[in-house]
Design a protein around this motif. Structure first.
Motif, PDB file in Angstrom:
ATOM      1  N   PRO A  12      35.608  35.512  51.117  1.00 33.29           N
ATOM      2  CA  PRO A  12      34.886  35.269  49.859  1.00 33.29           C
ATOM      3  C   PRO A  12      35.647  35.746  48.625  1.00 33.29           C
ATOM      4  CG  PRO A  12      33.421  36.196  51.522  1.00 33.29           C
ATOM      5  CD  PRO A  12      34.805  36.294  52.074  1.00 33.29           C
ATOM      6  N   ALA A  13      35.452  35.001  47.534  1.00 34.46           N
ATOM      7  CA  ALA A  13      36.147  35.311  46.285  1.00 34.46           C
ATOM      8  C   ALA A  13      35.716  36.653  45.705  1.00 34.46           C
ATOM      9  CB  ALA A  13      35.892  34.200  45.267  1.00 34.46           C
ATOM     10  N   ASP A  14      34.500  37.095  45.997  1.00 27.82           N
ATOM     11  CA  ASP A  14      34.026  38.334  45.375  1.00 27.82           C
ATOM     12  C   ASP A  14      34.719  39.582  45.921  1.00 27.82           C
ATOM     13  OD1 ASP A  14      32.831  38.609  47.860  1.00 27.82           O
ATOM     14  OD2 ASP A  14      30.783  38.311  47.127  1.00 27.82           O
ATOM     15  N   LEU A  15      35.641  39.414  46.864  1.00 28.41           N
ATOM     16  CA  LEU A  15      36.418  40.543  47.362  1.00 28.41           C
ATOM     17  C   LEU A  15      37.650  40.816  46.503  1.00 28.41           C
ATOM     18  CD1 LEU A  15      36.378  39.888  51.224  1.00 28.41           C
ATOM     19  CD2 LEU A  15      35.231  41.751  50.009  1.00 28.41           C
ATOM     20  N   LEU A  16      37.906  39.965  45.507  1.00 26.57           N
ATOM     21  CA  LEU A  16      39.149  40.046  44.735  1.00 26.57           C
ATOM     22  C   LEU A  16      39.383  41.458  44.179  1.00 26.57           C
ATOM     23  CD1 LEU A  16      41.552  38.391  43.536  1.00 26.57           C
ATOM     24  CD2 LEU A  16      40.152  38.156  41.472  1.00 26.57           C
ATOM     25  N   TYR A  17      38.372  42.004  43.489  1.00 29.20           N
ATOM     26  CA  TYR A  17      38.533  43.328  42.880  1.00 29.20           C
ATOM     27  C   TYR A  17      38.730  44.387  43.948  1.00 29.20           C
ATOM     28  CZ  TYR A  17      37.459  47.610  40.348  1.00 29.20           C
ATOM     29  OH  TYR A  17      37.519  48.875  39.825  1.00 29.20           O
ATOM     30  N   GLU A  18      37.952  44.310  45.025  1.00 29.82           N
ATOM     31  CA  GLU A  18      38.038  45.310  46.086  1.00 29.82           C
ATOM     32  C   GLU A  18      39.413  45.301  46.746  1.00 29.82           C
ATOM     33  OE1 GLU A  18      35.835  46.429  50.314  1.00 29.82           O
ATOM     34  OE2 GLU A  18      34.888  45.020  48.914  1.00 29.82           O
ATOM     35  N   LEU A  19      40.035  44.125  46.824  1.00 27.76           N
ATOM     36  CA  LEU A  19      41.344  44.027  47.449  1.00 27.76           C
ATOM     37  C   LEU A  19      42.470  44.464  46.517  1.00 27.76           C
ATOM     38  CD1 LEU A  19      41.032  40.682  49.466  1.00 27.76           C
ATOM     39  CD2 LEU A  19      40.540  43.025  50.185  1.00 27.76           C
ATOM     40  N   GLY A  20      42.131  44.796  45.280  1.00 24.00           N
ATOM     41  CA  GLY A  20      43.123  45.331  44.371  1.00 24.00           C
ATOM     42  C   GLY A  20      44.051  44.308  43.773  1.00 24.00           C
ATOM     43  N   LEU A  21      43.580  43.073  43.665  1.00 26.60           N
ATOM     44  CA  LEU A  21      44.380  42.012  43.068  1.00 26.60           C
ATOM     45  C   LEU A  21      43.853  41.694  41.669  1.00 26.60           C
ATOM     46  CD1 LEU A  21      44.667  39.857  46.276  1.00 26.60           C
ATOM     47  CD2 LEU A  21      46.616  40.811  45.023  1.00 26.60           C
ATOM     48  N   PRO A  22      44.715  41.356  40.727  1.00 23.43           N
ATOM     49  CA  PRO A  22      44.273  41.125  39.350  1.00 23.43           C
ATOM     50  C   PRO A  22      43.509  39.823  39.210  1.00 23.43           C
ATOM     51  CG  PRO A  22      46.598  40.594  39.570  1.00 23.43           C
ATOM     52  CD  PRO A  22      46.186  41.203  40.874  1.00 23.43           C
ATOM     53  N   PRO A  23      42.667  39.701  38.204  1.00 23.83           N
ATOM     54  CA  PRO A  23      41.898  38.460  38.008  1.00 23.83           C
ATOM     55  C   PRO A  23      42.785  37.223  37.897  1.00 23.83           C
ATOM     56  CG  PRO A  23      41.010  40.210  36.641  1.00 23.83           C
ATOM     57  CD  PRO A  23      42.273  40.751  37.231  1.00 23.83           C
ATOM     58  N   HIS A  24      43.960  37.355  37.258  1.00 25.55           N
ATOM     59  CA  HIS A  24      44.795  36.178  37.079  1.00 25.55           C
ATOM     60  C   HIS A  24      45.447  35.720  38.384  1.00 25.55           C
ATOM     61  CE1 HIS A  24      47.642  39.575  36.394  1.00 25.55           C
ATOM     62  NE2 HIS A  24      48.518  38.778  36.984  1.00 25.55           N
ATOM     63  N   ALA A  25      45.285  36.501  39.468  1.00 26.63           N
ATOM     64  CA  ALA A  25      45.779  36.048  40.774  1.00 26.63           C
ATOM     65  C   ALA A  25      44.909  34.929  41.346  1.00 26.63           C
ATOM     66  CB  ALA A  25      45.829  37.211  41.764  1.00 26.63           C
ATOM     67  N   PHE A  26      43.654  34.850  40.855  1.00 24.98           N
ATOM     68  CA  PHE A  26      42.701  33.903  41.443  1.00 24.98           C
ATOM     69  C   PHE A  26      42.833  32.546  40.760  1.00 24.98           C
ATOM     70  CE2 PHE A  26      38.435  32.208  42.485  1.00 24.98           C
ATOM     71  CZ  PHE A  26      38.494  32.365  43.858  1.00 24.98           C
TER      72      PHE A  26
END
Length: 483
Positions: free
Chosen positions: A175-189
């Motif tokens: 899921p996309a909502d894991l982005l912050y938890e995985l430590g990746l920046p918003p512009h990675a998405f």
């Protein structure tokens, strides 16, 4: 030639932890690469089975917070393999396989478990472990797919990156909502980053952001760039076609050596193929088959799944066994197939023998004792069992896909006459094709002299790691030129 250092990032590694061919590749390649001036350290999650193998370790990095808990990065050497181990009990200390719960479901936190693998790989790649800065980070399959992403989205200098696809059917989508938890920046998405149809694609991110992409056979490299074979990633792969290459896997010829194999009742060489008869008898006894040297004995060593075409073998059994032939099967997988083969062993007592699970010794005995081996996969990135079969004089019957097409020379009339045939191919991958190939094999088996020639051809084939290692070493060096 300048020596290179490589961090190999993998979720399994033979002989320490294995569920499939990835472990064999990751375990054998470091030794072959050493002969090419490439030093490899492998990064592996600290599953309980891995930690049990460690005797002397050194803590080389501490993680107060690694996706939900504290962790240590350990350095060790096991069976000649130089290792970094992620000791993170909250992620890896649990029963079941590396990927599945004891009841066969994906661990619900697999995104965190394997993001940790990628995160630590990136840290090592950026020089955060004293005394080791790799020239290349080589990520294997989706479980390591975030390593190039963590490196890409860092402001620090980075090593060259390579991603190897062992099976594109497994992609690691979360899921996309894991982005912050995985430590990746918003512009990675973004589509040019880790986003994949509104979700996070571990494999997709690696394929988008690594410097080079490899897969495990030339034919599979072409297949995955088609809509039929690309599993939704074909467009991305076509856009990067100049960076995609297919390098055949090999087998460890020290582990798979019929002249010295302790799992065999009788060892043998190309010049002593008659000694295989003792292994055939031992295999028949082991699996409760009739002790009949005149029965053609077919083998299967495989995960039991439709992808592997084992439903075709099941459907072909009446034709396969009609003349007294036998089947020796070792495998595990889909419950319906297991139950169906178990039922077949009751319907055909003395002709069908099965072992459900995995037994390394029995795998060797099937290779050294059966006459022919079925590998009827609907798709097959490379395949290792047919390489072992060739090396053991066990004539492979394979579908004409992926690495199977690249490694087996069909025993058609011209190839037999030219003395180059090593097995049997069939296409399309359906029941008729499998039965036709099996019938051709039975006819050739009845001619002992010709069959021996086909066996010897297979045993002479180059199936080890020397040539693939040279190709990987060249790839690494070319990658560094572009970084």
């Amino acid at each position: 030639m300048k020596s290179l250092s490589v961090l190999s990032v993998t979720s399994e590694l033979f002989p320490i932890i294995k569920t499939g061919g990835l472990a064999d590749v990751a375990g054998a390649l470091p030794f072959a690469l050493a002969r090419e001036g490439v030093d490899v350290i492998s990064l592996l999650p600290g599953y309980p089975a891995v930690l049990k193998t460690l005797s002397h370790t050194e803590t080389v990095r501490e993680y107060p917070h690694l996706f939900g808990g504290s962790a240590r990065l350990l350095s060790a050497t096991v069976k000649g393999l130089d290792l970094f181990i992620i000791d993170a009990p909250h992620l890896y200390e649990r029963p079941g396989s590396p990927y599945l719960t004891p009841d066969g479901r994906d661990w619900p936190d697999n995104a965190r478990r394997f993001a940790a693998l990628g995160r630590v790989a990136a840290d090592i790649g950026q020089g955060h472990v004293s005394g080791f800065i790799p020239d290349i980070v080589h990520a294997h399959d989706w479980q390591a797919g975030l390593a190039p992403a963590y490196l890409h989205y860092s402001d620090m200098p980075r090593p060259g990156t390579v991603v190897t696809i062992h099976n594109i059917a497994f992609q690691g989508i979360f899921p996309a909502d894991l982005l912050y938890e995985l430590g990746l920046p918003p512009h990675a998405f973004t589509v040019d980053g880790i986003e994949y149809y509104g979700q996070i694609g571990f494999l997709k991110s690696g394929l988008r952001l690594a410097d080079r992409i490899t897969t495990v056979s030339p034919t599979y490299a072409k297949e995955i760039q088609t809509p039929e074979g690309g599993m939704g990633l074909d467009g991305l792969l076509r856009s990067r076609s100049k960076d995609v290459s297919g390098i055949l896997n090999g087998i460890d010829e020290d582990v798979w050596n019929p002249a010295k194999d302790p799992s065999l009742d009788a060892t043998f060489t190309r010049d002593t193929l008659n000694q295989r008869d003792a292994n055939k008898l031992a295999l028949q006894q082991r699996l409760g088959l009739d002790e009949n040297p005149d029965a053609m004995l077919f083998g299967v060593v495989s995960r039991l799944s439709e992808q592997k075409g084992l439903d075709l073998v099941l459907a072909a059994l009446p034709a396969l066994l009609a003349d007294g032939a036998q089947l020796a099967l070792l495998g595990a997988g889909e419950r319906m197939l297991e139950e169906s083969f178990r039922a077949a062993s009751i319907v055909y007592p003395g002709q069908v023998g099965c072992f459900f699970g995995y037994d390394e010794g029995l795998a060797h005995l099937i290779q050294g004792g059966s006459d022919a081996l079925f590998v009827p996969s609907r798709f097959e990135p490379c395949g290792l069992t047919q390489l072992c079969a060739l090396h053991y004089g066990n004539v492979p019957i394979v579908s004409r896909v992926g690495g199977l097409a690249d490694t087996v020379i069909d025993a058609n009339e011209m190839a037999v006459a030219a003395g180059v045939a090593t097995g049997f191919q069939f296409s399309p991958v359906n029941l008729t094709g499998l039965i036709d190939a099996t019938n051709r094999a039975k006819i050739l088996w009845s001619d002992v002299e010709v069959w021996r020639r086909v066996q010897r051809n297979g045993m002479a084939a180059e199936v080890g790691w020397d040539r693939p290692a040279r190709q990987y070493a060249h790839l690494y060096r070319s990658c560094l030129e572009d970084v």
